[in-house]
Design an enzyme around this catalytic site. Structure first.
Site, mmCIF file in Angstrom:
data_model
loop_
_atom_site.group_PDB
_atom_site.id
_atom_site.type_symbol
_atom_site.label_atom_id
_atom_site.label_comp_id
_atom_site.label_asym_id
_atom_site.label_seq_id
_atom_site.Cartn_x
_atom_site.Cartn_y
_atom_site.Cartn_z
ATOM 1 N N LYS A 19 56.323 48.092 22.544
ATOM 2 C CA LYS A 19 55.970 46.747 23.015
ATOM 3 C C LYS A 19 57.046 45.737 22.630
ATOM 4 O O LYS A 19 57.497 44.951 23.474
ATOM 5 C CB LYS A 19 54.618 46.386 22.389
ATOM 6 C CG LYS A 19 54.007 45.093 22.815
ATOM 7 C CD LYS A 19 52.511 45.132 22.564
ATOM 8 C CE LYS A 19 52.115 44.700 21.170
ATOM 9 N NZ LYS A 19 52.241 43.260 20.935
ATOM 10 N N SER A 20 57.474 45.749 21.392
ATOM 11 C CA SER A 20 58.492 44.783 20.941
ATOM 12 C C SER A 20 59.784 44.941 21.740
ATOM 13 O O SER A 20 60.392 43.957 22.168
ATOM 14 C CB SER A 20 58.819 44.998 19.466
ATOM 15 O OG SER A 20 57.760 44.557 18.671
ATOM 16 N N ARG A 24 61.616 42.282 24.838
ATOM 17 C CA ARG A 24 62.997 41.826 24.665
ATOM 18 C C ARG A 24 63.891 42.331 25.775
ATOM 19 O O ARG A 24 64.761 41.596 26.267
ATOM 20 C CB ARG A 24 63.518 42.316 23.311
ATOM 21 C CG ARG A 24 62.874 41.574 22.143
ATOM 22 C CD ARG A 24 63.023 42.376 20.873
ATOM 23 N NE ARG A 24 62.659 41.628 19.680
ATOM 24 C CZ ARG A 24 61.405 41.443 19.251
ATOM 25 N NH1 ARG A 24 60.388 41.934 19.949
ATOM 26 N NH2 ARG A 24 61.171 40.763 18.148
ATOM 27 N N GLY A 93 51.771 36.791 21.331
ATOM 28 C CA GLY A 93 52.587 35.912 20.492
ATOM 29 C C GLY A 93 54.073 36.116 20.759
ATOM 30 O O GLY A 93 54.856 35.158 20.762
ATOM 31 N N ARG A 121 47.081 30.293 17.034
ATOM 32 C CA ARG A 121 48.083 30.849 16.114
ATOM 33 C C ARG A 121 49.196 29.836 15.798
ATOM 34 O O ARG A 121 49.474 28.951 16.599
ATOM 35 C CB ARG A 121 48.639 32.156 16.700
ATOM 36 C CG ARG A 121 47.522 33.192 16.827
ATOM 37 C CD ARG A 121 48.005 34.486 17.365
ATOM 38 N NE ARG A 121 48.969 35.097 16.470
ATOM 39 C CZ ARG A 121 49.689 36.168 16.783
ATOM 40 N NH1 ARG A 121 49.543 36.721 17.964
ATOM 41 N NH2 ARG A 121 50.538 36.674 15.923
ATOM 42 N N SER A 165 59.654 36.777 9.925
ATOM 43 C CA SER A 165 59.123 36.960 11.277
ATOM 44 C C SER A 165 60.224 37.276 12.278
ATOM 45 O O SER A 165 61.137 36.484 12.491
ATOM 46 C CB SER A 165 58.385 35.689 11.726
ATOM 47 O OG SER A 165 58.203 35.713 13.135
ATOM 48 N N GLN A 167 59.735 37.457 15.395
ATOM 49 C CA GLN A 167 59.544 36.595 16.568
ATOM 50 C C GLN A 167 60.302 35.285 16.383
ATOM 51 O O GLN A 167 60.934 34.789 17.314
ATOM 52 C CB GLN A 167 58.058 36.329 16.801
ATOM 53 C CG GLN A 167 57.310 37.595 17.198
ATOM 54 C CD GLN A 167 55.826 37.377 17.347
ATOM 55 O OE1 GLN A 167 55.313 36.291 17.096
ATOM 56 N NE2 GLN A 167 55.119 38.414 17.774
ATOM 57 N N ASP A 331 52.255 45.658 11.398
ATOM 58 C CA ASP A 331 51.238 45.981 12.412
ATOM 59 C C ASP A 331 50.465 47.261 12.071
ATOM 60 O O ASP A 331 49.454 47.562 12.699
ATOM 61 C CB ASP A 331 51.898 46.134 13.785
ATOM 62 C CG ASP A 331 52.455 44.793 14.279
ATOM 63 O OD1 ASP A 331 51.932 43.742 13.863
ATOM 64 O OD2 ASP A 331 53.411 44.809 15.075
ATOM 65 N N ARG A 404 44.621 46.071 17.526
ATOM 66 C CA ARG A 404 44.888 46.990 16.417
ATOM 67 C C ARG A 404 43.654 47.175 15.529
ATOM 68 O O ARG A 404 43.481 48.229 14.914
ATOM 69 C CB ARG A 404 46.087 46.512 15.603
ATOM 70 C CG ARG A 404 47.364 46.477 16.455
ATOM 71 C CD ARG A 404 48.610 46.506 15.616
ATOM 72 N NE ARG A 404 49.724 45.878 16.318
ATOM 73 C CZ ARG A 404 50.449 46.475 17.262
ATOM 74 N NH1 ARG A 404 50.180 47.720 17.625
ATOM 75 N NH2 ARG A 404 51.437 45.829 17.851
HETATM 76 C C1 S3P Z 1 56.731 41.300 16.634
HETATM 77 C C2 S3P Z 1 56.866 40.824 15.357
HETATM 78 C C3 S3P Z 1 55.749 40.786 14.398
HETATM 79 C C4 S3P Z 1 54.645 41.735 14.811
HETATM 80 C C5 S3P Z 1 54.290 41.591 16.260
HETATM 81 C C6 S3P Z 1 55.483 41.885 17.135
HETATM 82 C C7 S3P Z 1 57.885 41.227 17.531
HETATM 83 O O1 S3P Z 1 55.224 39.473 14.371
HETATM 84 O O2 S3P Z 1 53.505 41.548 14.025
HETATM 85 O O3 S3P Z 1 53.245 42.473 16.607
HETATM 86 O O4 S3P Z 1 57.879 41.874 18.598
HETATM 87 O O5 S3P Z 1 58.842 40.523 17.177
HETATM 88 P P1 S3P Z 1 55.876 38.299 13.474
HETATM 89 O O6 S3P Z 1 57.225 37.960 14.013
HETATM 90 O O7 S3P Z 1 54.912 37.154 13.589
HETATM 91 O O8 S3P Z 1 55.946 38.859 12.083
#
Ligand code: S3P
Length: 445
Positions: A19-20, A24, A93, A121, A165, A167, A331, A404
């Site tokens: 997913k991450s 991107r 998010g 959030r 983070s 993100q 996660d 999750r």
């Molecule tokens: C993610 C970063 C994490 C993770 C989220 C996905 C990402 O969050 O918990 O499920 O894809 O960059 P944070 O950046 O808030 O730690």
């Protein structure tokens, strides 16, 4: 959903794309030079990553999707298509925080919104650096909807992350593409997943990570120099399997004696494999084979077996997880709590206050669900501890709308005595729509 206990898991599965990485890859492909086509295979089947594609399309990016193959035509770095409607990030998010970075450097205003969970959030963590770079972001007291008034070009900054983070790091780096000069992100609270850096490099950007002295200790510092021209890689970008999805299967097989399960093509990026180290140090039998490099990431095959002797930690300190390791397996903490209920000596998780601001308050959600199953649980502001070798009994479980939590509860139900009933099981679609059918395909009762 009613869930019966399982005897063991056996077989071979391939979890969907990460997913991450998928978010991107789509966003960076959209920023590639105008007309450059990127082909992404094994794109995540999650609702979250579909939200990213929808937002990009609403911003005028040509996106085509067939199953898990996605083709994206680059729109260059400077966009002109102000969206008519707010961009709906759903539950995601990552979509919201990464797109905010991209939009901060565009010469128009746009609004990012999402579902009730996402609108609750914290967003100050991205508003602050984006405003330092010259964008204006208005919000409802640091929560979405966010109205991003972009500015082109932005001012480059050197920014020390106040929370670990990925993100936020990625948000600043994506904004940095439209800043004049060198943008720097200091990972002052420890390293986080580095998929953005790897993909930017794959698309030809000059991104570097160096360890530098920050307030008396070494911290990773990521820097990006502009001007940057992103070009699609010559070959397809094949996305590694999601280790965060694999984690539920790894834990279930480790917990059920007689299990023998193989997971193929799983992403093994070192910023994500904390779960493997944790499983192994808690006594799980997980073996990695067939390591390969693919589209700037590493993948491999994981074989996990469950044993009659159960789980005993390999070292005395293995029962506590905390510190900088947390970002590496953030996660996976809900499923690790489930595993902890069966480990000799239990499991304590500290330094994980971030869990309280995920899709739901994951500390509270796991405390309630594990107590319902009969586990001994103590709650802390920044974590929880669970007593080990517990006899779990089937119970009414609740996902609180969090994917999750739903999957962690499903695994807990498999190792309990008697039937469980899980409310909100459909939340799994946020990251892993195939979860229940895949689990069923390897479960022996
Ligand atoms: C993610 C970063 C994490 C993770 C989220 C996905 C990402 O969050 O918990 O499920 O894809 O960059 P944070 O950046 O808030 O730690």
């Amino acid at each position: 959903m009613r869930i019966q206990p399982a005897h063991r898991l056996r077989g071979r599965v391939r979890v969907p794309g990460d997913k991450s990485i998928s978010h991107r890859a789509a966003i960076i492909a959209a920023l590639a030079r105008a007309g450059g086509r990127s082909r992404l295979t094994n794109y995540s089947t999650s609702a979250d990553c579909a939200a990213t594609l929808r937002c990009l399309a609403a911003l005028g990016v040509p996106v085509e999707r067939e199953g898990d193959t996605v083709e994206i035509e680059g729109a260059g770095m400077n966009w002109s298509h102000a969206p008519g409607e707010p961009l709906d990030c759903g539950n995601s998010g990552t979509t919201m925080r990464l797109l905010a970075g991209l939009l901060a450097g565009q010469p128009f205003a746009s609004t990012l919104t999402g579902d009730a969970s996402l609108r609750s959030r914290p967003m100050k963590r991205i508003i602050e650096p984006l405003e330092l770079m010259g964008a204006r972001v208005s919000s409802a007291e640091g929560r979405a909807p966010l109205r991003v008034e972009g500015r082109a070009p932005l001012a480059p900054i050197s920014y020390a992350l106040p929370v670990a983070s990925a993100q936020v790091k990625s948000c600043v780096l994506l904004a940095g593409l439209n800043a004049r000069g060198r943008t720097e992100v200091v990972e002052a609270r420890g390293a986080t997943r580095d998929h953005t850096e790897r993909l930017l490099s794959l698309f030809g950007a000059d991104v570097r990570t160096e360890l530098k002295d920050y307030e008396g200790r070494l911290a990773p510092v990521v820097s990006l120099e502009t001007p940057v021209s992103l070009r699609p890689p010559r070959e397809v970008c094949n996305i590694a399997g999601d280790i965060s999805s694999a984690a539920f299967f790894l834990a279930a097989a480790a917990l059920l004696p007689g299990s023998d399960l193989t997971l193929a093509g799983v992403g093994l990026n070192r910023t994500r494999t904390g779960i493997l180290d944790a499983l192994q140090s808690l006594g799980a039998d997980v073996v990695v084979a067939d390591r390969r490099a693919e589209s700037g990431e590493e993948t491999g095959e994981l074989r996990v077996r469950g044993h009659d002797a159960g789980l005993s930690p390999a070292a005395t300190n293995a029962n506590v997880i905390g510190g900088e390791l947390i970002a590496n397996l953030i996660d996976e903490l809900p499923i690790l709590c489930v595993l902890g209920t069966q480990v000799e000596g239990g499991l304590e998780i500290r330094g994980a206050a971030e869990l309280r601001v995920k899709e739901t308050d994951r500390i509270d959600a796991m405390v309630r669900n594990l107590r319902a199953l009969g586990a001994e649980v103590e709650e802390y502001a920044d974590g929880l501890s669970v007593g080990g070798r517990a006899r779990l009994r089937g119970a009414r479980l609740e996902s609180y709308g969090d994917h999750r939590i739903a999957m962690a509860c499903a695994v807990a139900a498999l190792i309990s005595e008697g039937e469980s009933e899980l409310t909100g099981a459909e939340a799994v679609a946020v990251s892993f729509p195939e979860f229940f059918t895949m689990l069923e395909s390897v479960t022996e009762r």
